[in-house]
Enzyme design. Structure first.
Site, PDB file in Angstrom:
ATOM      1  N   HIS A 300      33.138  59.416  48.094  1.00 37.93           N
ATOM      2  CA  HIS A 300      32.293  58.197  47.953  1.00 37.93           C
ATOM      3  C   HIS A 300      32.223  57.503  49.193  1.00 37.93           C
ATOM      4  O   HIS A 300      31.007  57.023  49.695  1.00 37.93           O
ATOM      5  CB  HIS A 300      32.987  57.471  47.050  1.00 37.93           C
ATOM      6  CG  HIS A 300      32.469  55.850  46.943  1.00 37.93           C
ATOM      7  ND1 HIS A 300      32.041  55.388  45.637  1.00 37.93           N
ATOM      8  CD2 HIS A 300      32.594  55.019  47.558  1.00 37.93           C
ATOM      9  CE1 HIS A 300      31.821  54.233  45.565  1.00 37.93           C
ATOM     10  NE2 HIS A 300      31.932  53.830  46.938  1.00 37.93           N
ATOM     11  N   GLU A 301      33.257  57.365  50.075  1.00 38.23           N
ATOM     12  CA  GLU A 301      33.221  56.664  51.230  1.00 38.23           C
ATOM     13  C   GLU A 301      32.344  57.418  52.379  1.00 38.23           C
ATOM     14  O   GLU A 301      31.811  56.800  53.130  1.00 38.23           O
ATOM     15  CB  GLU A 301      34.698  56.524  51.752  1.00 38.23           C
ATOM     16  CG  GLU A 301      35.453  55.568  51.182  1.00 38.23           C
ATOM     17  CD  GLU A 301      34.805  54.311  50.526  1.00 38.23           C
ATOM     18  OE1 GLU A 301      34.324  53.818  51.255  1.00 38.23           O
ATOM     19  OE2 GLU A 301      35.084  53.806  49.410  1.00 38.23           O
ATOM     20  N   HIS A 304      28.884  56.567  52.590  1.00 40.69           N
ATOM     21  CA  HIS A 304      28.353  55.139  53.168  1.00 40.69           C
ATOM     22  C   HIS A 304      28.073  55.481  54.454  1.00 40.69           C
ATOM     23  O   HIS A 304      27.435  54.546  55.086  1.00 40.69           O
ATOM     24  CB  HIS A 304      29.621  54.317  52.936  1.00 40.69           C
ATOM     25  CG  HIS A 304      29.549  53.763  51.403  1.00 40.69           C
ATOM     26  ND1 HIS A 304      28.330  53.337  50.907  1.00 40.69           N
ATOM     27  CD2 HIS A 304      30.690  53.538  50.850  1.00 40.69           C
ATOM     28  CE1 HIS A 304      28.947  52.802  49.726  1.00 40.69           C
ATOM     29  NE2 HIS A 304      30.427  52.853  49.521  1.00 40.69           N
ATOM     30  N   ASP A 315      26.302  50.195  47.100  1.00 36.42           N
ATOM     31  CA  ASP A 315      26.886  50.050  46.301  1.00 36.42           C
ATOM     32  C   ASP A 315      26.404  49.399  45.049  1.00 36.42           C
ATOM     33  O   ASP A 315      26.652  47.980  44.634  1.00 36.42           O
ATOM     34  CB  ASP A 315      28.542  49.417  46.133  1.00 36.42           C
ATOM     35  CG  ASP A 315      29.236  50.436  47.175  1.00 36.42           C
ATOM     36  OD1 ASP A 315      29.567  51.622  46.746  1.00 36.42           O
ATOM     37  OD2 ASP A 315      30.059  49.820  47.918  1.00 36.42           O
TER      38      ASP A 315
END
EC number: 3.4.24.39
Length: 370
Positions: A300-301, A304, A315
């Site tokens: 997920h990170e 970004h 998000d």
């Protein structure tokens, strides 16, 4: 043909279960200019029921999170704050806001603290998305929000005088401030994230179109190729711990971790930091459908970080129910959509392994509000 019809019918059932009821409350956000780049947001519950929601990554969050999007000449201005992944259960009371029907709250913030507006001129500001709602401190659904579009004239000199929310650290090696059990946990998470991302890339490019539609709301070849390319980029970044395009901290170098935050990313510096509960709360790799773990949090990170794949994700929504309610354009740039898709992708070929998020499982999960 029968299998295709059945899959389509089940997907329709899922989408129906995720649809917002007509009386679902919404949050109306009114943006006004206070002074130059200082903005006030007034958030109102327009529904007929009291709602309790997570205000982290939203208005009232004291951290430098992305509350609004800024545009100059239709091009989005780079955000220089943090994007963080939150717990979905066991949330602390100070992370929650309750609004009665018709009630409002206000939040003032300076957009120049998390964006370079020293050029001055006309800037357009707006925001929309979904906020997690909770029951017994556990995320149980979502509530949509949308703002007006605010156009402001920025005084360049005043904007330049606004202190930046985050002072950049010196770049270090790719994995920084890591030792002992945390170094071991992160090493395992990176390996697992690489495996998940590689499997998800294959599933995105040539796997089930029904499953891809479920998460990304389209089956167009261009979108499938873009999603697969991002997953491959994440797999590549996670595969090396001594080089790469991001700096990954085992601990919190900026002080933005709290009891509800698993990890966060500073996209403008391609820096990722794990928080204490990343290690104490999350399993290395979950066996549950759409559950959080260290591997998908790391994945997920990585999405970004624009240096991994540009543009970096936002998000717009958290969790399966909210993420699968996004439009195709939003899903393509939603970090949790990638984490959720990867979570349900078998690591082995489909002939020898089945997804932990089989279609039947997802129908049951939706009905149980999990």
């Amino acid at each position: 043909m029968k299998v295709t019809i059945l899959a389509s019918a089940i997907l329709a059932l899922i989408n129906g279960a995720l649809a917002l009821p007509a009386n679902t409350p919404t949050l109306d956000v009114t943006l006004t200019q206070v002074d130059n780049t200082r903005i006030k947001a007034t958030v109102k519950n327009t529904g007929n029921e009291k709602v309790t929601f997570v205000h982290l990554n939203f208005f009232q969050d004291a951290a430098p999170v992305k509350k609004v999007s800024l545009f100059r000449n239709a091009t989005e201005v780079e955000f220089t704050g943090i994007k963080r992944r939150l717990l979905t259960e066991g949330l602390s009371d100070d992370a929650l806001t309750t609004l009665a029907p018709g009630a409002t709250f206000e939040d003032e913030f300076d957009v120049a603290s998390t964006a370079d507006l020293t050029e001055g001129g006309t800037v357009t500001i707006r925001t929309d998305g979904f906020v997690p709602i909770t029951t017994d401190r556990k995320v149980s659904g979502y509530i949509p929000y949308q703002s007006n579009e605010l156009e402001i004239e920025v005084d360049a000199a005043k904007a330049a005088a606004v202190p930046q929310a985050i002072k950049l650290l010196d770049r270090r090696t790719k994995v920084a401030s890591c030792s002992g059990s945390r170094a071991s946990a992160l090493s395992t998470a990176l390996r697992n994230a690489a495996s998940l991302a590689n499997a998800a890339a294959s599933a995105a490019s040539s796997g089930s179109s029904t499953r891809f539609q479920e998460y990304f709301k389209t089956t167009s070849s261009s979108t499938r190729n873009t999603v697969a390319a991002r997953f491959r980029a994440v797999a590549s970044e996670a595969s090396s711990q001594s080089s790469g395009k991001t700096t990954y901290y085992c601990t919190d170098p900026y002080g933005y971790c709290d009891s509800n935050t698993l990890a966060y990313t500073l996209p403008s510096s391609n820096l990722i930091a794990n928080c204490d509960i990343y290690y104490s709360y999350l399993p290395a790799l979950t066996s549950s459908c759409h559950a959080q773990d260290q591997a998908t949090t790391t994945l997920h990170e990585f999405t970004h970080a624009p240096a991994v794949y540009s543009p970096g994700t936002d998000d717009y929504a958290y969790g399966y129910r909210a993420s699968t309610a996004l439009s195709a354009s939003q899903a393509l740039l939603n970090a949790d959509t990638y984490a959720l898709f990867a979570n349900g992708t078998p690591l082995l070929p489909l002939s020898t392994s089945t997804s932990k998020c089989s279609t039947l499982t997802m129908v049951i999960a939706v009905n149980l509000n999990c």
